[in-house]
Scaffold this active site. Structure first.
Site: not given
Ligand code: GAL
Length: 683
Positions: A153-154, A310, A359
């Protein structure tokens, strides 16, 4: 004009988000899949942070819950993007391998209890990621629900640079490879300065915190090394998966939000680019940053459709003030990504977490449940995307390239530069914003790319410029291209050493100027720039603009002066120049102009490049995706009043036959399928 789908198992535009059912009781899963169906969700990312629940102790796996979950999703027609959970190693891992913990630049060993990978150079971590990726791939390679693999992830966030002992060891190995000999390293890093000469490889270390500024060439190499190590971790997992599975493999980038990974290199490693994008609440025009991220995601993937892995349905939880999206804004954001080439629209996350650090982050199913505005908009967006399935695989074309070079950013953002106000992000945004407001779609590119298909190339922040890349840009102009270069470009070579011949020397031929001296301004000081003015011609009031941050002493070597400083340290000196060179034109902007000033420069630049800016007709952001037989005009209305789009064809979201014009609702989006017209672009 269509690009073959990188995920043939999904037809149309995919819709969904990160799904973390491990945080919920089993009954909730049934409710989840029912709601997913209601919302038209057909792709979810699973398992991304679930390492501790899959490999319960070293080498001991519990797949029961994941088996059950994937089967449930499959029965309900929901496809899976299966994550490898390596961005969050379990407690047992760090207990067994304390050496694998990351060390920050100031020497602090990072604790457990958050998330973030272990040291990218830790042999134990490397072994563990291959073990878990292999185990998942072996088990689920043939699972009918799995259509995509999501490694990690990222990368780079929150763990990028690591200053641990094993990182130092690996850095030395990487440097030996890169430089060959200590003599070459000493030369590249310029270690004669401050007596830093190395006589033994073992003395070479990571650029940890030191009493004063650390050698910038060493830091630049460390940034390259970090990117390389992260990519090796990715490759190790990808190749482990590939031994068993044939589905495409991706990892989610953070284009325009993190600069740790050189996404041009990463784009070549993934089967399909995926990107995470979050609006920055403090920016009232977040749609411009969104467009930058989307264009960059498309560009690093070579123009192919990409996945918006995302974004948020409403507020995030990690900014100082997390502003909720206004009604309609979520769909506008999603469709703006789609307009710029996204073929999948996913969110973080499906259901809001009750516990833990996130949350207060919005979700598709918010804490308020399904009687909420957010849920209604989520269902509505699912229906909208269903009507846009035919856009899958269509492409975006651009006549303009903006240069974006991660190495240059790494070098530019180090300490002790001529001014703290020299931000690469600021210049990219200013030039991109101008192009965006002028309705011009852009690609991003590297200075070494083949640029011949572009009418215009803009270099807003090309501080580091290799001689060969400068030659490429020079050739581009010679052969008829129009090039715009902003100040503090072409300053250093790949070792962060000033180019022989002085600042900007490698671009001197194309731009017809040489920079003799930097004349940075004090904080807050504003000066005046006269457009096309000289000492004799009277100036129209609207031909005087303000500038700040930067002046420089320019020596003309063939360029004409287009604008001059009226006051400040550069009074009387050129602020903007234009140089006819070969078949093309090289423009140089030697100061930070206000928006009107930049608009005036770019209007003339467009004329040279043969570009007719459309602006935002009636306030609409308009981007076209091109298919085989039709174009899809996506018009986004960022205003609170209806806007009129001039187009004919079928508006897909409403099913309306449009003749000549369509009224796009306040804050709404229209997607009109128009008959394909031959394109006049290119040079
Ligand atoms: C992203 C991350 C996610 C979540 C999200 C919240 O950067 O990949 O897991 O944390 O941010 O905005």
């Amino acid at each position: 004009m269509r690009s073959p789908s990188p995920w043939p198992a999904i037809r149309g535009i995919a819709y969904g988000g990160d799904y973390t059912p491990e945080q919920w009781a089993r009954e909730t899963w049934d409710e989840d899949v029912a709601l997913m169906r209601e919302a038209g969700v057909d792709l979810v990312s699973v398992g991304i942070f679930a390492w501790a629940l899959i490999e319960v102790e070293e080498g001991v796996f519990d797949f029961a819950w994941l088996d059950e979950l994937l089967d449930l999703l499959h029965r309900n027609g929901i496809r899976v993007d299966l994550g490898t959970p390596t961005a969050s190693p379990p407690a047992w891992f760090f207990a067994r391998h304390p050496d694998a913990r990351v060390v920050s630049r100031d020497g602090v060993v990072q604790g457990f209890g958050a998330r973030g990978m272990a040291s990218h150079s830790s042999p134990a971590y490397r072994e563990a990621i291959v073990r878990i990726a292999s185990a998942l791939a072996e088990r689920y390679a043939d699972h009918p629900a799995v259509v995509l693999w999501h490694v990690h992830n990222e990368y780079g966030v929150p763990v990028g640079e690591d200053y641990s002992a094993q990182s130092a060891e690996a850095f030395r190995g990487w440097l030996r490879e890169r430089h060959g000999s200590l003599d070459a390293l000493n030369a590249a890093w310029g270690t004669a300065f401050w007596g830093q000469r190395y006589t033994d490889w073992e003395h070479v270390g990571v650029p940890a915190a030191a009493p004063s500024v650390v050698n910038p060439a060493q830091r630049l190499d460390f940034a390259r090394f970090t990117d390389h190590q992260l990519r090796e971790c990715f490759r190790a997992e990808r190749d482990a998966i590939r031994r068993f599975a044939s589905q495409p493999i991706t990892t989610n980038f953070m284009a325009n939000q993190a600069w740790v990974a050189d996404l041009w290199a990463w784009g070549r490693e993934v089967d399909v680019v995926s990107d995470d994008h979050y609006l920055w609440s403090a920016d009232p025009e977040g749609e411009i940053g969104l467009a930058i991220a989307a264009d960059l995601s498309r560009s690093v993937g070579g123009g192919k459709p990409w996945i918006l892995m995302e974004h948020s349905t409403s507020a995030v939880n990690w900014q100082p003030r997390n502003v909720a999206k206004r009604p309609g804004e979520m769909a506008r954001n999603s469709l703006a990504h789609l307009a710029r080439g996204a073929d999948a629209i996913l969110f973080f996350q499906w259901r809001a977490s009750r516990s833990g650090a996130e949350k207060f982050h919005s979700a598709m199913v918010p804490h308020a449940g399904t009687t909420s505005r957010v849920w209604r908009e989520v269902v509505d967006l699912g229906a909208k995307l269903d009507r846009l399935d035919e856009l899958q695989g269509t492409v975006v074309e651009a006549d303009v390239a903006v240069l974006w070079d991660f190495e240059s950013f790494w070098a530019q953002d180090l300490e002790w530069r001529p001014s703290d106000d020299l931000s690469h992000a600021d210049r990219i945004r200013a030039f991109y914003e101008r192009l965006w407001r002028d309705g011009i779609t852009v690609d991003f590119a590297l200075p070494g790319h083949d640029l011949s298909k572009y009418r215009l190339v803009v270099a807003p922040a090309q501080y580091l410029l290799r001689a060969a890349d400068a030659a490429n840009l020079t050739r581009y102009v010679e052969q008829g291209g129009t090039l715009v270069v902003s100040y503090f470009s072409g300053i250093v070579d790949e070792h962060d050493a000033v180019h022989a011949g002085g600042f900007g020397a490698p671009l001197a031929a194309a731009l017809g100027v040489r920079v003799e001296e930097f004349l940075p301004l004090r904080e807050g000081v504003r000066t005046s720039v006269a457009w096309r003015g000289d000492d004799t011609a009277p100036l129209a009031a609207d031909a005087v603009f303000t500038a700040d941050v930067w002046h420089e002493a320019i020596a003309l070597e063939g360029a004409e002066v287009v604008a001059r400083h009226l006051d400040g340290p550069g009074a009387g000196l050129p602020a903007v120049t234009r140089h006819a060179y070969g078949e093309g034109v090289g423009w140089y902007v030697a100061t930070r102009l206000d928006a009107e000033g930049l608009r005036t420069v770019m209007d003339d630049v467009y004329a040279d490049a043969g570009i007719a800016p459309t602006g935002h007709p009636d306030g609409l952001e308009v981007v076209t995706r091109r298919g085989d037989a039709a174009d899809y005009v996506v018009a986004i209305n960022h205003r609170d009043e209806p806007a009129r789009l001039a187009a004919s064809g079928l508006e897909l979201l409403t099913g309306t036959e449009v003749v000549d014009a369509f009224d796009v609702a306040a804050g709404g989006v229209a997607v009109v399928r128009t008959t394909r017209e031959p394109r006049g672009g290119g040079r």
